[in-house]
Scaffold this motif. Structure first.
Motif: not given
Length: 86
Positions: A30-56
């Protein structure tokens, strides 16, 4: 997904992350779930996790401009000019 969006509206980032992770357990493609999870990680300043989710999300939906834009902006903010251009 609707429950996760509601939680985000309430600004409960930890629960939002948990909801998106559960959604991805059900459908890891689910690309949208990965995208939204990346945004949530970004909101929490978990930037490496966000990058991984954007990549997926980019792998699953390579033509989504929002994913490309957010991913590039995050890399740029981290000083990764080359990665921002990819």
């Amino acid at each position: 997904m609707n429950r996760a969006n509601f939680i985000h509206w309430k600004d409960m980032i930890d629960e939002l992350i948990a909801e998106y992770m559960r959604a991805l357990e059900l459908d890891p493609y689910d690309a949208m779930a990965h995208f939204n999870l990346a945004i949530a990680h970004q909101d929490k300043n978990m930037l490496e996790e966000a990058i991984g989710e954007y990549k997926m999300a980019r792998v699953l939906n390579p033509y989504d401009f929002k994913v490309q834009n957010n991913d590039g902006a995050l890399h740029l903010n981290k000083g990764r000019m080359y990665d921002a251009l990819l």
